[in-house]
Design an enzyme around this catalytic site. Structure first.
Site, PDB file in Angstrom:
ATOM      1  N   GLU B  60       0.828  -1.202   0.000  1.00 40.42           N
ATOM      2  CA  GLU B  60       0.000   0.000   0.000  1.00 40.42           C
ATOM      3  C   GLU B  60       0.862   1.251   0.000  1.00 40.42           C
ATOM      4  OE1 GLU B  60      -0.346  -2.651   1.861  1.00 40.42           O
ATOM      5  OE2 GLU B  60      -2.236  -3.482   1.129  1.00 40.42           O
ATOM      6  N   GLN B  82      -7.305  -2.327  -0.770  1.00 36.95           N
ATOM      7  CA  GLN B  82      -8.313  -3.402  -0.823  1.00 36.95           C
ATOM      8  C   GLN B  82      -9.300  -3.356   0.356  1.00 36.95           C
ATOM      9  OE1 GLN B  82      -7.266  -7.867  -1.129  1.00 36.95           O
ATOM     10  NE2 GLN B  82      -7.445  -7.122  -3.206  1.00 36.95           N
ATOM     11  N   PHE B  83      -8.795  -3.022   1.507  1.00 33.66           N
ATOM     12  CA  PHE B  83      -9.633  -2.742   2.679  1.00 33.66           C
ATOM     13  C   PHE B  83      -9.021  -1.532   3.380  1.00 33.66           C
ATOM     14  CE2 PHE B  83     -10.641  -7.135   1.886  1.00 33.66           C
ATOM     15  CZ  PHE B  83     -11.964  -7.287   2.284  1.00 33.66           C
ATOM     16  N   ALA B  84      -9.863  -0.661   3.912  1.00 33.87           N
ATOM     17  CA  ALA B  84      -9.340   0.532   4.595  1.00 33.87           C
ATOM     18  C   ALA B  84      -8.396   0.140   5.724  1.00 33.87           C
ATOM     19  CB  ALA B  84     -10.485   1.382   5.139  1.00 33.87           C
ATOM     20  N   ASP B  85      -8.609  -1.028   6.292  1.00 32.94           N
ATOM     21  CA  ASP B  85      -7.741  -1.544   7.354  1.00 32.94           C
ATOM     22  C   ASP B  85      -6.285  -1.658   6.913  1.00 32.94           C
ATOM     23  OD1 ASP B  85     -10.167  -3.333   9.033  1.00 32.94           O
ATOM     24  OD2 ASP B  85     -10.462  -2.752   6.974  1.00 32.94           O
ATOM     25  N   TYR B  86      -6.055  -1.678   5.606  1.00 36.57           N
ATOM     26  CA  TYR B  86      -4.690  -1.873   5.111  1.00 36.57           C
ATOM     27  C   TYR B  86      -4.075  -0.578   4.599  1.00 36.57           C
ATOM     28  CZ  TYR B  86      -6.405  -6.622   5.408  1.00 36.57           C
ATOM     29  OH  TYR B  86      -6.958  -7.786   5.861  1.00 36.57           O
ATOM     30  N   ILE B  87      -4.629   0.518   5.012  1.00 33.62           N
ATOM     31  CA  ILE B  87      -4.128   1.802   4.521  1.00 33.62           C
ATOM     32  C   ILE B  87      -2.880   2.264   5.276  1.00 33.62           C
ATOM     33  CG2 ILE B  87      -5.455   3.340   6.047  1.00 33.62           C
ATOM     34  CD1 ILE B  87      -6.162   4.955   3.466  1.00 33.62           C
ATOM     35  N   PRO B  89       0.175   1.077   5.942  1.00 29.46           N
ATOM     36  CA  PRO B  89       1.495   1.124   5.297  1.00 29.46           C
ATOM     37  C   PRO B  89       1.609   2.306   4.326  1.00 29.46           C
ATOM     38  CG  PRO B  89       0.636  -1.117   5.273  1.00 29.46           C
ATOM     39  CD  PRO B  89      -0.495  -0.217   5.724  1.00 29.46           C
ATOM     40  N   HIS B 129     -10.869  -6.301   8.663  1.00 29.97           N
ATOM     41  CA  HIS B 129     -11.660  -6.059   7.443  1.00 29.97           C
ATOM     42  C   HIS B 129     -12.901  -5.243   7.778  1.00 29.97           C
ATOM     43  CE1 HIS B 129      -9.403  -9.795   6.692  1.00 29.97           C
ATOM     44  NE2 HIS B 129      -9.386  -9.444   5.433  1.00 29.97           N
TER      45      HIS B 129
END
Ligand code: TPP
Ligand code: TPP
Ligand code: MG
Ligand code: MG
Lengths: 418, 337, 418, 337
Positions: B60, B82-87, B89, B129
Site C-alpha cells: 500500500e 483493498q480494505f481501509a484496514d490496510y491503509i 502502510p 476487514h
C-alpha cells in the site's frame, strides 16, 4: 499537464504490465519453467559464505525424483516413521481443510482458507524445527499446527468463534494463535509477522537463548515494507531466524509477476542483504525438510538468517470468498509440473517399501473419522452466532492489561443498551 | 434512469472518468483483470486497456507513492486500497507527502490523487476487514475525506474526487454496496434498485465536495452521520418516533459547517454518530464544533454514539456496531433533557 | 518471560551489533576495502540480461586511475569542455556549501547541509542526463541544481526563507524545489522521493513520453520501505528510471553497517529484483558520468530501471547540527582511499593538457566572487526572521488548491490575534 | 536532590530501567555509540553494553516491528523515533499490531513496548521536525499516549511507561528539553536547574499513567494542556491576570477525566490547548468530553486554541505556534462570556 513535450528524436516509452501465460480460456503453459533435476543442486556446509552460493537462489533444490526416489546431497536421510508422520500430518491438514470449507458453505462459519497443494511447506518445516522454535506464519500454514499436534478441535473452535474459542470470538476464522504450539498470532495485515519474527529472534539471541524463529510470507506479500525490514534487520544483526517465502504463484487474482516474479526468483531477494538464499521445490517434502534443517542449524550456530523460497502452487481458491475460475485457467492445477506433495511423499514411501495403497486408504479413512469426531466435539460448543455461552462483555477485555475507566463505562453502557 | 447499486455506481464513475480524461489511471491489488475483490473495477481493464487499469504489488505504501509520483508527472491516478484496514502502510506517503506536496512546493507540484477503500464493518470481517479509520486522516491538513452513503452520491462524489486537484480519501462503506443497510442486521436489506438513491444518471455529473445533505427534515434533534450510519440514523428516527433531522455529511474535510449549524440552531440538540471508535473519532470534532458554534442554542449536551473503543470483534459484530437501538436511546436521552 | 528455558545441549546464541573499524581514538583503517583497478570492470551493452552482469554489483566501476588517466571500457570519452563544465559545477557547489555554512554560523539561517566530497555524484549525473529528465534527489544533491545552472540566489533565498524564497518560507533550509530545473521537492522524510520517482517514470512511460526520472537515496535510508517499493515497482513495470544509492559510508553517526553494508554491497540490492546493478566509484566524475549514461540509455530504450551504488565518502558533518568528531575518527576523511572528486577531475584535465594550476586558482577565485555576489543579492531580500516582506497570511495558502472555509476562518483569527 | 534538565531526566529513567531489568533493551537511529541526536541515550551504551543499547537501521517500521517481536519474546524494548514526524512508517506496526496484540490473542501475547519520540515545534524545524501527531494515535484503542511537561514527571512517567505491559507512545516536547519554554520566544528561557520540577530524585520512582496534575489552582477558568502548552498556559494566566486553573494532563490515554470534571464544575468554563493542528486533534476529544460531562456547569463554550490546520511553516513558526497571546485572548473570551 506534462512538464515538456516528448522529444521527437526519441522513440516513445511504454509501460510494461505483467501478464500470466494463461487465463480462463487460455490453456495453462508451464513449458518455459526451468525445473532442474532432483539431486542436481550442491549442498554447502552451513558455514558457507553466502556470496559463494548465490547460484542456489536461481536453482531449485529437489530431492524426490520423478520415480519417487530420494537423490542427491540434500537427501535428509529421514527414517520411515518420521516420513509417515509427515504424510499423516499433510493428509490430516488436507482433510481438515476440506471439512472446514464444507461447514463454511453450510453457514456455520464466516470464512475459511485452505492450504491444498502446499501442505509440505508447513508440515516438513514443523518437523525439521524444534518444538520450541517459534513460528510466525501466514494464514496458509495451518500445517504447522497440525504437525505440532495442536488439537483440531481447538482450531475448529476458533473457526467457529464458539464458546471454546481461546481467542474469545475476536478473530476471523483461521487467524489462529497458540502460545503453547509456539505458533504466533496470525495477523490480517500481510507481512507484519515477518519482521516481528526477526525481532523475536534478536531477542532470543540477546537473551543467550538457544531457540530460533521461523517466518513465512506469501509471494505477493513480499512487496510489503515489512519484508524489507525483516531482511534488513536480519542481515544487520545476524538474527537467528528462517525467512520462508511461499511462492504459490498467486496472490488472490494476481500472478507472481506482480510481486516481481517475472524478473527473477524470490530467493534472489536474499542476495540483496548478503543472506544465504535457497530455492526449493515446495512440493517435495524431503527437500523442504532438508533446507529447513540446514537453515536451522546455521541459525543455531550463530551464523544468522537464511532466506528460503518454497516454490509451490496454490491448488485451490484464495479463500471461500474467492472464485479462481474468474482469473485462472481451468486446468492449471493439473498442469502444475511439480505434482502434489502428499502423492509424492506417499510414492516415495511406497518405493521404499514402507507404504502401500491399502495403508494409504486406511489412513485416509482414519483421518476422516478423526476430523469428523473433532468436528462434532467442536460444534457441540457452538458455531458462528450460535454460541450463546460466549460472553459479549468480554469484548472489552484485553484492550489493555487493566481496563481503563472509559472502557469500564462503555462496557456498562453496552450492557444497559446505550 | 438506470438503477445501480453502489458498486456499479462507483464502477460507472471510474468508467466515466477513464473515458473523459486520458490522464486518469487506475491501479491497486486485484483491480485489473479480475476487476477487484468487490468488483468495483469490473470490466474497466477490458474497456480501457492494460496500461490504464492494472494490478499492483501488495504494498500500500508503494501504491500511494506511485500515485504521488504520477500525480507530480501530471496524471490523475485513482488507487484502491483493498480494505481501509490496510491503509496504514500508506500512511506516510499520504500524510507526509500527498497532503503537503502543494504546500511545501508553494504550488509547484500537487497530488491530484484519489485513494478509494472499502470501509466499515458488518460483514464479519473481524478487526482487519471492518475498520473506519477516517478520524486519523481528517486530522491531517491537506487531505480531503469523502464518505458516500448511496449510489447516486457515490458516483457524483467519486467523479468530483477524481477531478479534484487535492488528494482525496474516498471511503466506501462496504456494507452499503448492495443496499441501504440500516443496522437491522436481522432483517433483509432491500436492494438499491428499490431505493430512490439507486437511480443513477448516466454520464458525467458531480456532487460537490464539502456539501452536506439534509436527508430527513425534523425538528426535535439533529443527527450528524455519514456512510452506513446515515441509514442507521433514519432507522432510529423511525424506530423511536422522534422527529430527528438527519444530515448526511458526505464530506468530512472540508466540512459543511453551515448546514450543521443551521440545523442545530433549529433543533437545539445534536447526536453525532459513527462506526469508528469513539475516542478522538471524527465525532469528537463534530461535537467540539457544535458546542462551540451553537452553544447558546444547545439544550442538551451533544451526544456521541460510536463504535466502542476496542478492535472490531468478529463474533460480537452486532454488539459492537452502533445500531438503531443505541442511536434511538441517544435520541431519547437528547429529547428527554 | 521466555517461553522455555534455553536448551542446555546447545550453545547459546548472541546478538551481533555491527561496529565500524574506526571511532574517535581508533585510527581509521580502510585496508580491508577492496578497490579494483580503474578500467577493470567490463562494460556490457545496454540490452544485457541483468542476470548476466551480477558481478558488476560486487565490483567497482572506475575510469580514472591513480595517475589521472581515463582507462578502460567505461571511459565515456567526454570532451574537455564538458569536463571543465563539470569541474566548474563541482567547485561552485563546494564554494556555495562553504558560504552557506558560514552564514548559518552567523545566525542568518537555521540549518545547512553540505555535500563536500560527494559533488561528482550529483554533478556528473546531471550532465549525463537530459535537462528534461526529472530528478528526485535527497538533501545532498544540490550539485544537480548547480549543474543545471539554477541561480544560486534562488537557492540562497530558500535557505534564508527570505522574501525571495519561492517556497514562501515554508521549508527548512536546503529542502529546495524547482519545477523549472526538473528538481523535485526535497522531503524531510527519508526515502519517500525514491518510490515517487518510479511513479513519475511509470507515468512518463504510460504517456508515451520520452523523459526518464532519476532518484537518489542515502545508504542509511535504503532501509526504509520506500526503497523496497521503488525497486519492486520499477522491476514489475520496467519503469524508465535510474535508482542511485549514494553510499557515503555514514548516516549521521551510524556507519553503513547499520544499513546492511557489512554483509554485502548496496548495489546487490538490485539483484533481488532482477534489475541491473552497477557499483561505481562515486568520486570518479568520469565513472559516474558513464554509468549514468548507460542507465539512461537503457531506460530510454524501454529496458527499464538500473540500480547504481555510488561509493563515496561524506567528508564533512551530517549537517550544521552535527559534530562528527564525537563518533568518527579524526583522520578518516584524509584516509579515504578514493580521493576527492574535484582534485581527481582537475588532475585528469591536467594530464590531458587541458588544465593547470593557474586556471584552477583563477576559476576558484571567480567562483568565490560569484558566490559572494549572489549571496549579497540574496541577503538583500532578507535572512531568516529578518525578512519583513514575507507575508505571514500566506501560510494558509496552498494547503488546498482552494482555501476551504475553516482555513479562511483561521487566517482571519490569526490576523486578529486570536 | 539532583537537578536535571529534561534530557537528563529521560536519560536517567532509561539508565535506571536498564540497571533494574535485564529485559529492557534500547535501540533506534543514532542512539548507540553517539547517544542520540538529542543526547537522550548519552553514555547508555557505554554503561550497559553494545547488546542492550544500539543503533538501528533507518526504518521506523522495522524498528517498531522488532520491538513488537521482542515484546512477544518477553523483552521490554524502548525505541526512539528520531523525530515524531517520522513515526508514520511505523504506523502500521503500531496501529495494526502493537495496539491489538493482547486483544487478538486474548492475552497470549502483548506488546510491552515504549516508543519515545522528540516532538513539537519551536526549533525552526519546519514541517518535518515539528509535528505533534498524538491525535492520530489517541484514536487507536490499545495504545497509551504520554506527554510530559517537566523533568521530574518525565523520568517518573517514562519509567512507568517502560514498566507498563501495554504499548506506550512517549512524546517528548523537544522545546522543553533545556527549560520550561512558555511560548515567549523573544525572551530567554530559564534552565530547568532554576525550576522546581528540575529537581529529580535519584533511582527508581514512577509517576502513574492516567493521572493528571493540577499545576495551578484557579477559579475563573480551566485550561487543559499537556507538554509545552502547560507552560504556555501558565504564562497566559500570568499575562492575562485571569485566575485560571491549569491542568497538565500528562497522559492522554487513559485520560484522567475525574480531575478534568472536578475542575470544570468549579470554574464553569474551559479552554483546551495544544500545538497539534486543530481539526480532529486531541482537543476535539477533550472539548467533546467536557461539554458532555459538564454541560450543566458550562457557562461558555469550550474554547480550543491549537496549531492552525496547515503544515508547520519554517519561517512563520511563531505565527503558527499557539503562544500565550492567543491563549490569553481565549481566556478573556471565556471569562467575558
Ligand atoms: C496489508 C494487506 N494488504 C492487502 C491484504 C488483502 N489480501 C489478503 S490475502 C492477499 C493475497 C496474498 O497473497 P500471497 O502473499 O501470495 O499469499 P497467498 O494467499 O498466496 O498464500 C491480499 C492482497 C491484506 N490482508 N493485508
Ligand atoms: C523517515 C526519516 N527517519 C529519520 C530521519 C532523520 N535523519 C535525517 S538524515 C538521516 C541520516 C540519513 O543517512 P543517509 O541516508 O545515509 O544519507 P546521508 O545523510 O549520508 O546523505 C536521518 C536518520 C528522517 N529525516 N526521516
Ligand atoms: Mg501467493
Ligand atoms: Mg549516508
Amino acid at each position: 499537464m506534462s512538464l515538456a513535450d516528448p522529444d521527437p528524436q526519441r522513440s516513445p516509452l511504454s509501460l510494461h504490465i505483467p501478464e500470466p501465460t494463461s487465463r480462463p480460456g487460455i490453456a495453462p503453459d508451464f513449458s518455459t519453467m526451468r525445473i532442474p533435476a532432483a539431486g542436481a543442486c550442491p549442498r554447502p556446509g552451513i558455514d558457507v559464505q553466502p556470496g559463494d552460493i548465490r547460484d542456489l537462489a536461481f536453482g531449485l533444490i529437489r530431492v524426490l525424483d520423478d520415480e519417487g526416489q530420494a537423490v542427491g546431497p540434500w537427501n535428509p536421510m529421514v527414517d520411515a516413521d518420521t516420513l509417515r508422520r509427515g504424510l499423516r500430518a499433510m493428509m490430516l491438514t488436507r482433510a481438515y481443510d476440506e471439512r472446514m470449507v464444507r461447514v463454511q458453505r453450510q453457514g456455520k462459519s464466516s470464512f475459511y482458507m485452505k492450504s491444498t497443494g502446499e501442505e509440505a511447506v508447513a508440515v516438513a518445516a514443523a518437523m525439521a524445527l524444534d518444538r520450541d522454535d517459534m513460528c510466525f506464519p501466514t494464514y496458509r500454514q495451518q500445517g504447522l499446527l497440525v504437525a505440532r499436534e495442536w488439537p483440531l478441535r481447538e482450531m475448529m473452535n476458533q473457526v467457529y468463534s464458539n464458546s471454546g474459542d481461546l481467542l474469545k470470538g475476536r478473530q476471523m476464522p483461521v487467524f489462529y494463535s497458540s502460545r503453547k504450539a509456539r505458533f504466533f498470532s496470525i495477523s490480517g495485515n500481510l507481512g507484519t509477522q515477518y519482521s516481528q519474527a526477526v525481532g523475536w529472534a534478536m531477542a532470543s539471541a540477546a537473551s543467550a537463548d538457544t531457540r530460533i524463529s521461523a517466518a513465512w510470507i506469501g509471494d505477493g506479500a513480499t512487496a510489503e515494507g515489512d519484508f524489507h525490514y525483516a531482511l534488513t534487520f536480519a542481515s544487520v544483526y545476524r538474527a537467528p531466524t528462517i525467512l520462508n517465502i511461499v511462492n504459490n504463484q498467486w496472490a488472490i487474482s494476481s500472478f507472481m509477476g506482480f510481486a516481481g516474479g517475472e524478473a527473477t526468483t524470490f530467493a534472489a531477494r536474499g542476495l540483496a542483504y548478503g543472506l544465504p538464499a535457497l530455492r526449493v521445490d515446495g512440493n517435495d517434502f524431503l527437500a523442504v525438510y532438508a533446507v529447513t534443517r540446514w537453515a536451522a542449524e546455521r541459525a543455531r550456530a550463530n551464523l544468522g538468517a537464511t532466506v528460503i523460497e518454497l516454490f509451490t502452487y496454490r491448488a485451490d481458491g484464495h479463500s471461500t470468498s474467492d472464485d479462481p475460475t474468474r482469473y485462472r485457467a481451468a486446468g492449471e492445477k493439473d498442469a502444475w509440473p511439480l505434482g502434489d506433495p502428499i502423492e509424492r511423499l506417499a510414492r516415495h514411501l511406497t518405493t521404499l517399501g514402507e507404504w502401500d495403497a491399502d495403508r494409504h486408504a486406511a489412513l485416509a479413512e482414519e483421518l476422516a473419522a478423526h476430523v469428523r469426531e473433532e468436528g462434532r466435539a467442536s460444534e457441540a460448543l457452538g458455531t458462528l452466532g450460535q454460541s450463546p455461552q460466549l460472553d459479549r462483555a468480554s469484548m472489552f477485555d484485553d484492550v489493555y492489561k487493566d481496563m481503563p475507566p472509559h472502557l469500564v463505562l462503555q462496557r456498562a453502557q453496552m450492557l444497559e443498551g446505550n | 434512469m438506470p438503477r445501480m447499486n453502489m458498486i456499479q455506481a462507483i464502477n460507472n464513475a471510474m468508467d466515466t472518468c477513464l473515458a473523459r480524461d486520458p490522464k486518469v489511471l487506475i491501479f491497486g491489488q486485484d483491480v485489473g483483470y479480475f476487476g477487484g475483490v468487490f468488483r468495483a473495477t469490473d470490466k474497466l481493464q477490458e474497456r480501457h486497456g492494460l496500461q490504464r487499469v492494472f494490478d499492483a504489488p501488495i504494498a500500500e505504501g508503494g501504491i500511494v507513492a506511485m500515485a504521488v509520483g504520477m500525480g507530480a508527472y501530471g496524471m490523475r491516478p485513482v488507487v484502491e486500497i483493498q480494505f481501509a484496514d490496510y491503509i496504514y502502510p500508506g500512511a506516510d506517503q499520504l500524510i507526509s507527502e500527498a497532503a503537503r506536496m502543494r504546500y511545501r512546493t508553494a504550488g509547484e507540484w500537487w497530488s491530484p490523487i484519489t485513494v478509494r477503500a472499502p470501509y466499515g464493518g458488518g460483514i464479519f470481517g473481524g478487526q482487519t476487514h471492518s475498520q473506519s479509520p477516517e478520524g486519523i486522516f481528517t486530522h491531517v491538513a491537506g487531505l480531503k475525506t469523502v464518505i458516500p452513503s448511496n449510489p447516486v452520491d457515490a458516483k457524483g462524489l467519486l467523479i468530483a474526487a477524481i477531478e479534484d486537484d487535492d488528494p482525496v480519501l474516498f471511503f466506501e462503506p462496504k456494507r452499503l454496496y448492495n443496499g441501504p443497510f440500516d443496522g437491522h442486521h436481522d432483517r433483509p436489506v432491500k436492494p438499491w434498485s428499490q431505493h430512490p438513491a439507486g437511480e443513477v444518471p448516466e454520464g458525467h455529473y458531480t456532487v460537490p465536495l464539502g456539501k452536506a445533505a439534509v436527508v430527513r427534515e425534523g425538528a426535535a434533534v439533529t443527527i450528524l452521520a455519514y456512510g452506513t450510519m446515515v441509514h442507521v440514523a433514519l432507522a432510529a428516527a423511525e424506530d423511536s418516533g422522534i422527529d430527528a433531522e438527519v444530515i448526511d455529511l458526505r464530506t468530512l474535510v472540508p466540512l459543511d459547517l453551515d448546514t450543521i449549524r443551521e440545523s442545530v440552531e433549529k433543533t437545539g440538540c445534536c447526536v453525532v454518530i459513527h462506526e469508528a471508535t469513539l475516542t478522538c473519532g471524527f465525532g469528537a470534532e463534530l461535537a467540539a464544533l457544535v458546542q462551540q458554534h451553537c452553544f447558546y442554542a444547545l439544550e442538551a449536551p451533544v451526544e456521541r454514539v460510536a463504535g466502542w473503543d476496542t478492535p472490531y470483534p468478529h463474533a460480537f459484530e452486532w454488539d459492537y456496531f452502533p445500531g438503531p437501538a443505541r442511536v434511538s436511546a441517544a435520541l431519547r436521552r437528547a429529547v428527554e433533557r
